[in-house]
Design a protein around this motif. Sequence first.
Motif, mmCIF file in Angstrom:
data_model
loop_
_atom_site.group_PDB
_atom_site.id
_atom_site.type_symbol
_atom_site.label_atom_id
_atom_site.label_comp_id
_atom_site.label_asym_id
_atom_site.label_seq_id
_atom_site.Cartn_x
_atom_site.Cartn_y
_atom_site.Cartn_z
ATOM 1 N N GLU A 40 -5.359 40.192 -48.121
ATOM 2 C CA GLU A 40 -5.752 41.028 -49.241
ATOM 3 C C GLU A 40 -5.363 42.486 -49.057
ATOM 4 N N GLY A 41 -4.862 42.860 -47.887
ATOM 5 C CA GLY A 41 -4.516 44.246 -47.604
ATOM 6 C C GLY A 41 -3.318 44.732 -48.402
ATOM 7 N N SER A 42 -2.958 45.983 -48.209
ATOM 8 C CA SER A 42 -1.888 46.599 -48.986
ATOM 9 C C SER A 42 -0.498 46.196 -48.506
ATOM 10 N N MET A 43 -0.349 45.896 -47.228
ATOM 11 C CA MET A 43 0.980 45.500 -46.739
ATOM 12 C C MET A 43 1.179 43.998 -46.933
ATOM 13 N N GLU A 44 2.450 43.583 -46.960
ATOM 14 C CA GLU A 44 2.740 42.159 -47.078
ATOM 15 C C GLU A 44 2.462 41.501 -45.734
ATOM 16 N N TYR A 45 1.390 40.733 -45.678
ATOM 17 C CA TYR A 45 0.935 40.132 -44.435
ATOM 18 C C TYR A 45 0.209 38.839 -44.771
ATOM 19 N N TRP A 46 0.446 37.819 -43.960
ATOM 20 C CA TRP A 46 -0.180 36.530 -44.168
ATOM 21 C C TRP A 46 -1.020 36.193 -42.946
ATOM 22 N N ASN A 47 -2.260 35.751 -43.160
ATOM 23 C CA ASN A 47 -3.141 35.337 -42.077
ATOM 24 C C ASN A 47 -2.851 33.880 -41.731
ATOM 25 N N ILE A 48 -2.793 33.590 -40.431
ATOM 26 C CA ILE A 48 -2.552 32.234 -39.951
ATOM 27 C C ILE A 48 -3.828 31.722 -39.301
ATOM 28 N N ILE A 49 -4.363 30.623 -39.850
ATOM 29 C CA ILE A 49 -5.527 29.957 -39.260
ATOM 30 C C ILE A 49 -4.984 28.713 -38.557
ATOM 31 N N THR A 50 -5.090 28.674 -37.224
ATOM 32 C CA THR A 50 -4.485 27.581 -36.457
ATOM 33 C C THR A 50 -5.418 26.392 -36.254
ATOM 34 N N GLY A 51 -6.713 26.577 -36.490
ATOM 35 C CA GLY A 51 -7.650 25.468 -36.289
ATOM 36 C C GLY A 51 -9.069 25.903 -36.583
ATOM 37 N N LYS A 52 -10.003 25.069 -36.185
ATOM 38 C CA LYS A 52 -11.422 25.329 -36.421
ATOM 39 C C LYS A 52 -11.923 26.416 -35.476
ATOM 40 N N GLN A 53 -12.804 27.266 -35.986
ATOM 41 C CA GLN A 53 -13.358 28.379 -35.199
ATOM 42 C C GLN A 53 -14.027 27.911 -33.912
ATOM 43 N N GLU A 54 -14.657 26.728 -33.926
ATOM 44 C CA GLU A 54 -15.385 26.264 -32.742
ATOM 45 C C GLU A 54 -14.462 25.665 -31.677
ATOM 46 N N GLU A 55 -13.189 25.499 -31.973
ATOM 47 C CA GLU A 55 -12.236 24.973 -31.003
ATOM 48 C C GLU A 55 -11.537 26.124 -30.277
ATOM 49 N N PRO A 56 -11.074 25.883 -29.033
ATOM 50 C CA PRO A 56 -10.354 26.941 -28.316
ATOM 51 C C PRO A 56 -9.056 27.297 -29.035
ATOM 52 N N GLY A 57 -8.647 28.533 -28.905
ATOM 53 C CA GLY A 57 -7.392 28.969 -29.494
ATOM 54 C C GLY A 57 -7.564 30.275 -30.249
ATOM 55 N N ILE A 58 -6.462 30.785 -30.762
ATOM 56 C CA ILE A 58 -6.491 32.040 -31.500
ATOM 57 C C ILE A 58 -5.762 31.876 -32.823
ATOM 58 N N ASP A 59 -6.024 32.768 -33.734
ATOM 59 C CA ASP A 59 -5.337 32.821 -35.014
ATOM 60 C C ASP A 59 -4.357 33.981 -34.987
ATOM 61 N N GLY A 60 -3.517 34.069 -35.997
ATOM 62 C CA GLY A 60 -2.503 35.112 -35.978
ATOM 63 C C GLY A 60 -2.100 35.578 -37.356
ATOM 64 N N ILE A 83 1.956 26.691 -27.930
ATOM 65 C CA ILE A 83 1.084 25.943 -28.826
ATOM 66 C C ILE A 83 0.774 24.599 -28.176
ATOM 67 N N GLY A 84 -0.506 24.292 -28.021
ATOM 68 C CA GLY A 84 -0.910 23.008 -27.464
ATOM 69 C C GLY A 84 -0.715 21.909 -28.492
ATOM 70 N N VAL A 85 -0.106 20.798 -28.071
ATOM 71 C CA VAL A 85 0.134 19.661 -28.958
ATOM 72 C C VAL A 85 -0.323 18.381 -28.269
ATOM 73 N N PRO A 86 -0.743 17.374 -29.057
ATOM 74 C CA PRO A 86 -1.205 16.129 -28.448
ATOM 75 C C PRO A 86 -0.075 15.227 -27.958
ATOM 76 N N ASN A 87 1.126 15.347 -28.557
ATOM 77 C CA ASN A 87 2.252 14.495 -28.188
ATOM 78 C C ASN A 87 3.533 15.319 -28.294
ATOM 79 N N ILE A 88 4.085 15.750 -27.167
ATOM 80 C CA ILE A 88 5.223 16.672 -27.180
ATOM 81 C C ILE A 88 6.457 16.056 -27.835
ATOM 82 N N ASP A 89 6.705 14.762 -27.606
ATOM 83 C CA ASP A 89 7.891 14.130 -28.199
ATOM 84 C C ASP A 89 7.807 14.110 -29.726
ATOM 85 N N GLU A 90 6.627 13.807 -30.236
ATOM 86 C CA GLU A 90 6.418 13.801 -31.687
ATOM 87 C C GLU A 90 6.673 15.194 -32.273
#
Length: 136
Positions: A40-60, A83-90
């Motif tokens: 919602e700010g004045s500059m062109e910027y998009w918030n990235i939500i990577t997962g649920k707040q109660e799970e480990p990790g950060i947003d960007g 980025i943590g993934v459950p199956n690297i080949d996938e």
Amino acid sequence: MKQGVVITPRVIHFEISAGDVARAKKFYEEVFGWKIERSEGSMEYWNIITGKQEEPGIDGGLMKRQGGEPGADTPIGTYICTIGVPNIDEYLSKIQKHGGKVTMEKRPIRGVGWYAYCLDTEKNIFGIMQPDTSVR
């Protein structure tokens, strides 16, 4: 800063810079299922939500790259986040399917898991890791 509060340096936010924000947004939404919304700010910027707040990790955040392609003369180049993934080949397959590239094939880290480096559609490098303590 409050008196007596000790701050430990750690990653608390990441930013992805992109030549084509819409293309990068689509890449990260389709590959990792992240929610990316315009700020919602004045500059062109998009918030990235990577997962649920109660799970480990950060947003960007996601923003238009300043100064052209990544390189020595670009004011904002890159900062490698993994980025943590459950199956690297996938995920290596999904990354390539959606326009990304694998720059270093998966490798083992003994007792930790599998990791690889990739490029997104904007030539930003990032890592992916599948935890697996049985890796030798």
